[in-house]
Write a protein that holds these residues in place. Structure first.
Motif, PDB file in Angstrom:
ATOM      1  N   TYR A  75       0.809  -1.216   0.000  1.00 17.71           N
ATOM      2  CA  TYR A  75       0.000   0.000   0.000  1.00 17.71           C
ATOM      3  C   TYR A  75       0.846   1.271   0.000  1.00 17.71           C
ATOM      4  CZ  TYR A  75       0.918  -0.198   5.050  1.00 17.71           C
ATOM      5  OH  TYR A  75       1.516  -0.263   6.286  1.00 17.71           O
ATOM      6  N   ALA A  76       2.144   1.147   0.302  1.00 15.11           N
ATOM      7  CA  ALA A  76       3.016   2.320   0.231  1.00 15.11           C
ATOM      8  C   ALA A  76       3.301   2.723  -1.210  1.00 15.11           C
ATOM      9  CB  ALA A  76       4.323   2.044   0.968  1.00 15.11           C
ATOM     10  N   PHE A  77       3.054   1.813  -2.170  1.00 16.26           N
ATOM     11  CA  PHE A  77       3.303   2.091  -3.582  1.00 16.26           C
ATOM     12  C   PHE A  77       2.036   1.998  -4.419  1.00 16.26           C
ATOM     13  CE2 PHE A  77       7.300   0.496  -1.876  1.00 16.26           C
ATOM     14  CZ  PHE A  77       8.211   1.414  -2.355  1.00 16.26           C
ATOM     15  N   ASP A  78       1.262   0.939  -4.204  1.00 15.69           N
ATOM     16  CA  ASP A  78       0.117   0.672  -5.066  1.00 15.69           C
ATOM     17  C   ASP A  78      -0.931   1.783  -4.952  1.00 15.69           C
ATOM     18  OD1 ASP A  78       1.325  -1.690  -5.774  1.00 15.69           O
ATOM     19  OD2 ASP A  78       0.321  -2.841  -4.205  1.00 15.69           O
ATOM     20  N   SER A  79      -1.424   2.191  -6.096  1.00 22.20           N
ATOM     21  CA  SER A  79      -2.471   3.217  -6.192  1.00 22.20           C
ATOM     22  C   SER A  79      -2.056   4.545  -5.571  1.00 22.20           C
ATOM     23  CB  SER A  79      -3.771   2.718  -5.522  1.00 22.20           C
ATOM     24  OG  SER A  79      -4.216   1.525  -6.135  1.00 22.20           O
ATOM     25  N   VAL A  80      -0.749   4.747  -5.405  1.00 23.78           N
ATOM     26  CA  VAL A  80      -0.248   6.033  -4.907  1.00 23.78           C
ATOM     27  C   VAL A  80       0.261   6.807  -6.110  1.00 23.78           C
ATOM     28  CG1 VAL A  80       1.410   7.197  -3.410  1.00 23.78           C
ATOM     29  CG2 VAL A  80       0.361   5.040  -2.673  1.00 23.78           C
ATOM     30  N   SER A  81      -0.491   7.813  -6.519  1.00 23.02           N
ATOM     31  CA  SER A  81      -0.131   8.597  -7.689  1.00 23.02           C
ATOM     32  C   SER A  81       0.591   9.870  -7.262  1.00 23.02           C
ATOM     33  CB  SER A  81      -1.378   8.938  -8.502  1.00 23.02           C
ATOM     34  OG  SER A  81      -2.285   9.686  -7.709  1.00 23.02           O
ATOM     35  N   ILE A  82       0.959  10.672  -8.230  1.00 22.06           N
ATOM     36  CA  ILE A  82       1.678  11.911  -7.957  1.00 22.06           C
ATOM     37  C   ILE A  82       0.880  12.822  -7.038  1.00 22.06           C
ATOM     38  CG2 ILE A  82       2.561  14.012  -9.066  1.00 22.06           C
ATOM     39  CD1 ILE A  82       3.189  12.254 -11.500  1.00 22.06           C
ATOM     40  N   ASP A  83      -0.458  12.808  -7.170  1.00 22.14           N
ATOM     41  CA  ASP A  83      -1.297  13.732  -6.414  1.00 22.14           C
ATOM     42  C   ASP A  83      -2.082  13.049  -5.294  1.00 22.14           C
ATOM     43  OD1 ASP A  83      -2.888  12.236  -8.044  1.00 22.14           O
ATOM     44  OD2 ASP A  83      -4.178  13.878  -8.686  1.00 22.14           O
ATOM     45  N   SER A  84      -1.615  11.894  -4.815  1.00 19.10           N
ATOM     46  CA  SER A  84      -2.355  11.189  -3.770  1.00 19.10           C
ATOM     47  C   SER A  84      -2.376  11.954  -2.454  1.00 19.10           C
ATOM     48  CB  SER A  84      -1.762   9.793  -3.548  1.00 19.10           C
ATOM     49  OG  SER A  84      -2.035   8.950  -4.634  1.00 19.10           O
ATOM     50  N   VAL A  85      -1.327  12.711  -2.184  1.00 14.77           N
ATOM     51  CA  VAL A  85      -1.267  13.534  -0.971  1.00 14.77           C
ATOM     52  C   VAL A  85      -1.285  14.988  -1.410  1.00 14.77           C
ATOM     53  CG1 VAL A  85       0.014  14.056   1.132  1.00 14.77           C
ATOM     54  CG2 VAL A  85       0.076  11.741   0.177  1.00 14.77           C
ATOM     55  N   ALA A  86      -2.233  15.751  -0.913  1.00 16.72           N
ATOM     56  CA  ALA A  86      -2.469  17.097  -1.433  1.00 16.72           C
ATOM     57  C   ALA A  86      -1.256  18.005  -1.307  1.00 16.72           C
ATOM     58  CB  ALA A  86      -3.667  17.719  -0.716  1.00 16.72           C
ATOM     59  N   ASN A  87      -0.509  17.900  -0.235  1.00 20.80           N
ATOM     60  CA  ASN A  87       0.591  18.827   0.018  1.00 20.80           C
ATOM     61  C   ASN A  87       1.957  18.191  -0.188  1.00 20.80           C
ATOM     62  OD1 ASN A  87      -1.273  20.829   0.755  1.00 20.80           O
ATOM     63  ND2 ASN A  87      -1.298  20.128   2.883  1.00 20.80           N
ATOM     64  N   LEU A  88       1.999  17.078  -0.904  1.00 23.99           N
ATOM     65  CA  LEU A  88       3.262  16.379  -1.137  1.00 23.99           C
ATOM     66  C   LEU A  88       3.338  15.956  -2.596  1.00 23.99           C
ATOM     67  CD1 LEU A  88       5.868  15.150  -0.015  1.00 23.99           C
ATOM     68  CD2 LEU A  88       4.568  13.105   0.595  1.00 23.99           C
ATOM     69  N   LEU A  89       4.382  16.383  -3.284  1.00 25.91           N
ATOM     70  CA  LEU A  89       4.598  16.043  -4.685  1.00 25.91           C
ATOM     71  C   LEU A  89       5.374  14.734  -4.747  1.00 25.91           C
ATOM     72  CD1 LEU A  89       4.289  16.864  -7.639  1.00 25.91           C
ATOM     73  CD2 LEU A  89       6.412  18.172  -7.428  1.00 25.91           C
ATOM     74  N   LEU A  90       4.682  13.651  -5.093  1.00 29.91           N
ATOM     75  CA  LEU A  90       5.266  12.311  -5.107  1.00 29.91           C
ATOM     76  C   LEU A  90       5.805  11.973  -6.491  1.00 29.91           C
ATOM     77  CD1 LEU A  90       2.481  10.539  -3.016  1.00 29.91           C
ATOM     78  CD2 LEU A  90       4.704  11.319  -2.194  1.00 29.91           C
ATOM     79  N   LEU A  91       6.380  10.775  -6.592  1.00 25.68           N
ATOM     80  CA  LEU A  91       6.912  10.306  -7.871  1.00 25.68           C
ATOM     81  C   LEU A  91       5.931   9.419  -8.616  1.00 25.68           C
ATOM     82  CD1 LEU A  91      10.610   9.461  -6.913  1.00 25.68           C
ATOM     83  CD2 LEU A  91       9.686  11.581  -7.841  1.00 25.68           C
ATOM     84  N   GLY A  92       4.887   8.931  -7.923  1.00 23.27           N
ATOM     85  CA  GLY A  92       3.886   8.120  -8.588  1.00 23.27           C
ATOM     86  C   GLY A  92       4.377   6.774  -9.049  1.00 23.27           C
ATOM     87  N   ARG A  93       5.356   6.226  -8.383  1.00 22.33           N
ATOM     88  CA  ARG A  93       5.904   4.944  -8.809  1.00 22.33           C
ATOM     89  C   ARG A  93       5.054   3.799  -8.269  1.00 22.33           C
ATOM     90  NH1 ARG A  93       8.360   6.862  -4.363  1.00 22.33           N
ATOM     91  NH2 ARG A  93       9.149   5.426  -2.777  1.00 22.33           N
ATOM     92  N   ALA A  94       5.215   2.626  -8.873  1.00 20.17           N
ATOM     93  CA  ALA A  94       4.475   1.439  -8.461  1.00 20.17           C
ATOM     94  C   ALA A  94       5.429   0.413  -7.869  1.00 20.17           C
ATOM     95  CB  ALA A  94       3.729   0.848  -9.649  1.00 20.17           C
ATOM     96  N   ALA A  95       4.877  -0.529  -7.122  1.00 19.10           N
ATOM     97  CA  ALA A  95       5.695  -1.602  -6.575  1.00 19.10           C
ATOM     98  C   ALA A  95       6.224  -2.470  -7.716  1.00 19.10           C
ATOM     99  CB  ALA A  95       4.878  -2.442  -5.599  1.00 19.10           C
ATOM    100  N   PRO A  96       7.407  -3.068  -7.554  1.00 20.46           N
ATOM    101  CA  PRO A  96       7.981  -3.895  -8.629  1.00 20.46           C
ATOM    102  C   PRO A  96       7.055  -5.048  -9.007  1.00 20.46           C
ATOM    103  CG  PRO A  96       9.619  -3.428  -6.944  1.00 20.46           C
ATOM    104  CD  PRO A  96       8.305  -2.954  -6.404  1.00 20.46           C
ATOM    105  N   ASP A  97       6.951  -5.291 -10.310  1.00 15.65           N
ATOM    106  CA  ASP A  97       6.098  -6.355 -10.824  1.00 15.65           C
ATOM    107  C   ASP A  97       6.620  -6.706 -12.217  1.00 15.65           C
ATOM    108  OD1 ASP A  97       4.143  -8.061 -11.680  1.00 15.65           O
ATOM    109  OD2 ASP A  97       2.475  -6.839 -10.967  1.00 15.65           O
ATOM    110  N   TYR A  98       7.237  -7.878 -12.363  1.00 15.65           N
ATOM    111  CA  TYR A  98       7.842  -8.196 -13.651  1.00 15.65           C
ATOM    112  C   TYR A  98       7.948  -9.704 -13.837  1.00 15.65           C
ATOM    113  CZ  TYR A  98      12.056  -8.969 -10.844  1.00 15.65           C
ATOM    114  OH  TYR A  98      12.947  -9.430  -9.906  1.00 15.65           O
ATOM    115  N   SER A  99       8.185 -10.086 -15.079  1.00 12.75           N
ATOM    116  CA  SER A  99       8.461 -11.468 -15.458  1.00 12.75           C
ATOM    117  C   SER A  99       9.473 -11.418 -16.597  1.00 12.75           C
ATOM    118  CB  SER A  99       7.182 -12.184 -15.911  1.00 12.75           C
ATOM    119  OG  SER A  99       7.471 -13.488 -16.364  1.00 12.75           O
TER     120      SER A  99
END
Length: 737
Positions: A701-725
């Protein structure tokens, strides 16, 4: 990199030339060269986090190993090894040694470290490393509805590359003396993630995650002179020095947010500029004297004394980067002149008390004397506030520590290859008066048994218990010491007065370890192990209350046939902890004493690992297959499978004065398999093929569905948790000579 590798090759060549065999002799070289290609079907940063093998497509492979043995006594032995020379993670080692009397070594390493990818940022690196925003940037009131890529955001990766050169030389002379010198330099380039804010209270801060530039180096040198005589006496001296240099004194960045009404003028976009001090240049030196003496036939005494000096005296940055802010009082000094002196003494007496009993007594004295000046600083709040009034002055606290430890250990040999081991120890810590705890004592006892359970099994058991106690815990002490006398009330506090740090709290610790190894036949062996560890903090204060770790391991090895081996491992680790606290708003300190605002959290983390490996060396069917084709040679085969699963759960509960919501469970799973084959011909030619596949899934939950604007007063990177094959294929062709 090229100049350093060229230096290593030049040194090797000079040594080889200087030790050419006499005319008529033939120089013999042995070694191997393997060249090939690696192919990755898709980019996956986490897959190549430390190897650099993370981008899709082809990349070269090159391994080399060459040695020249001695032709006669007194000749040089030379060896050169290189691994993964075509990858971002590569290694080149050189060794030259002459008859156990003299040696030179050199090593070059390049080590990548991937941290993060898939994020977006509007910041770009401008002149001097300053992080700047696009020219058409629109000041943010909040991040709500921020369009991301449409706003000029660019992909960002957080990664760094370490390049390290090690040089070593030692020489033995007059049979009893040995001189050695080792030196290294490590350079780090790339970037790192850092959080930055504007604002100074609980209501007006605005934050940004920044890709800060990394450009630093560390040089280290160590020299030793050791004397040893045939009677067992040994004396030595050593000097070690380390020098850290950072090409960037600060991290400067533009403010992406518009000015808040509570901020001073000129602090919002486009005029607002923030600055964070980067790691300062520093140095460390240590001088050691050590020795050991044989006192009779059964007793030995050893001593190791070390004096250290660490310094940092970089030019300090001004209180703020914004010239519009009002700063009436300058820094108390332009340079901090930070200094730490250390004194460490280790004494050991070991004796064979009787034919069956060995006793060892150890004493350690560790003193860390922080002589950094303690000064008063008139604070400026996060580059967005005029200098605070004198009553808000802060004082830096140079922490010192003195620790003494006494250990008594014994080993009793019993009949039937059994041993009883045990020990007692006492440790005392003395801290500064402004620390929460001035004195901390810990008593520890342990007991263990090693022996056989019949002819095919061995058992090991270890138990330990310790008690740690402090004289008095004063949680307000650092808060009061960091303020000017008379500016805070005696009962004022910053953290709750009943909150205590777990590392200096009363603690009862117990642990039990068990290991059984069984070998019923010459071809089969297996083992079982377990560990239980528990910490209890039973003083009824807020903080960590209990922590438990349970570990279970099982492994086996089975030789199914000649050259055919099957092995496996299973490990389960579980961590559980309980902690408590009380929540209250800063504007209503009276609520800090309301038990209706208590909360509790239960942590439960588990990691299970299972792996199986199959190796078949010189497979019999390989001989038959190649013979039918008119070829000779041997075939080695192997396969590996690894499955790792991690689960994490935090259950938060609260009293009636608080409202809490459940936290989602976190999980990650990694499944990977590899199969490899190597064909070797009698002529020395060989070919290898390796296929790997890795699947990684995570839910966090620290990564998933956390977009750049998820926190109003914090400019995030909008990255996702690692997921690959990904699937990787590595093919090599080599020759052994």
């Amino acid at each position: 990199m090229g100049s350093r590798i060229a230096t290593l090759l030049m040194v090797t060549t000079l040594l080889a030339v200087s030790s050419q065999p006499a005319r008529g002799d033939t120089m013999r070289l042995f070694g191997s060269i393997d060249l090939g290609l690696a192919w990755l079907d898709d980019s996956a940063d986490r897959f190549g986090r430390f190897s650099g093998f993370d981008e899709s497509g082809f990349s070269p492979l090159a391994d080399v190993s060459v040695e020249r043995p001695r032709q006669r006594p007194g000749d040089w032995y030379l060896r050169l090894d290189g691994a993964r020379l075509g990858q971002s993670s590569r290694r080149l080692d050189v060794l030259a040694e002459r008859s156990g009397r003299q040696a030179f070594s050199a090593s070059w390493r390049e080590m990548p470290n991937w941290r993060l990818s898939g994020g977006l940022t509007p910041f770009m690196t401008g002149p001097g490393g300053r992080l700047v925003l696009p020219g058409d940037w629109q000041a943010l009131e909040t991040t709500a509805g921020l369009p991301g890529e449409a706003a000029g955001f660019e992909p960002v990766e957080i990664r760094s590359q370490r390049k390290r050169l090690d040089l070593g030389y030692w020489q033995r002379f007059r049979d009893r003396w040995r001189l050695s010198v080792e030196a290294s330099e490590e350079r780090r380039d790339g970037n790192r993630l850092i959080g930055a804010i504007f604002g100074y209270t609980g209501g007006n801060p605005r934050g940004m995650l920044l890709p800060a530039v990394v450009d630093d180096s560390t040089q280290r040198i160590e020299s030793r002179l050791i004397y040893a005589d045939p009677s067992g006496h040994q004396l030595g001296m050593a000097w070690t020095a380390s020098f850290y240099r950072n090409d960037r004194s600060s991290i400067e960045f533009e403010n992406a947010f518009a000015r808040h009404p509570q901020w001073a003028a000129g602090t919002g976009y486009p005029d607002g500029l923030g600055r964070i001090a980067d790691h300062p240049d520093n140095s460390a030196h240590q001088l050691r004297a050590f020795g050991s003496w044989q006192l009779g036939g059964r007793t030995r005494f050893g001593a190791d004394l070390a004096y250290g000096l660490m310094r940092q005296n970089d030019l300090l940055l001004p209180y703020t980067a914004n010239e519009q802010l009002q700063v009436t009082e300058p820094l108390p000094v332009s340079r901090l002149d930070a200094e730490m002196r250390t004194l460490v003494a280790n004494l050991r007496l070991s004796t064979q008390w009787s034919e069956r009993l060995d006793v060892v007594v150890d004493y350690r004295f560790d003193d860390r004397d922080n002589r950094t000046p303690s000064l008063a600083w008139r604070v400026v709040g996060a580059d967005s506030q005029d200098q605070r009034p004198p009553e808000d002055t802060r004082i830096n606290l140079p922490y010192s520590l003195q620790r003494q430890t006494l250990d008594l250990d014994g080993r009793l040999r019993l009949a039937g290859h059994q041993r009883l081991v045990g020990g007692l120890s006492f440790e005392r810590e003395d801290r500064d008066d402004f620390a929460e705890v001035a004195q901390l004592d810990e008593w520890r006892g342990e007991m263990g048994w090693r022996g056989r359970l019949g002819p095919d099994a061995r058992l090991r058991i270890d138990a330990e218990h310790s008690l740690r106690r402090f004289d008095e815990y004063i949680g307000r002490a650092p808060f009061r010491a960091g303020r000017l006398p008379g500016t805070v009330e005696p009962e004022a506090f910053e953290n709750h007065p009943e909150l205590r740090k777990y590392n200096v709290a009363d603690r009862d610790r117990s642990s039990l370890r068990l290991r059984v190894d069984v070998q019923p036949t010459a071809r089969l062996s297996f083992g079982l192990g377990g560990r239980y560890h528990r910490d209890d903090y039973a003083d009824e204060r807020f903080g960590l209350e209990r922590a438990e770790v349970r570990t279970l391991t099982a492994d086996f090895g089975w030789q199914l046939a000649r050259g055919l081996t099957l092995s496996g491992l299973f490990a389960s680790d579980r961590y559980q902890a309980e902690q408590s606290g009380r929540d209250w708003p800063g504007f209503a300190p009276q609520l800090a004493f309301d038990p209706a605002r208590n909360w509790w959290a239960s942590h439960d983390d588990r990691v299970d690992t299972a792996s199986v490996s199959l190796a078949w060396h010189d497979a019999a069917f390989g001989h038959r297959m190649f013979s039918s084709l008119g070829l000779e040679g041997s075939l080695d085969l192997g396969a590996d499978f690894v499955n790792v699963r991690a689960l994490g759960d935090i259950d938060v509960r609260a009293a009636e004065g608080l409202t809490v919501a459940p936290l989602p469970e976190t999980s990650s799973r990694r499944r990977s398999w590899a199969a490899w084959a190597r064909y070797t011909m009698p002529s020395g030619w060989r070919a290898g093929l390796r296929v790997e596949h890795e699947r990684f899934r995570s839910r966090d939950y620290a990564f998933d569905s956390v977009s750049i604007d998820s926190v109003a007063n914090l400019l995030l990177l909008g990255r996702a948790a690692p997921d690959y094959s990904v699937t990787a294929v590595l093919a090599t062709l080599g020759y052994r000579f």
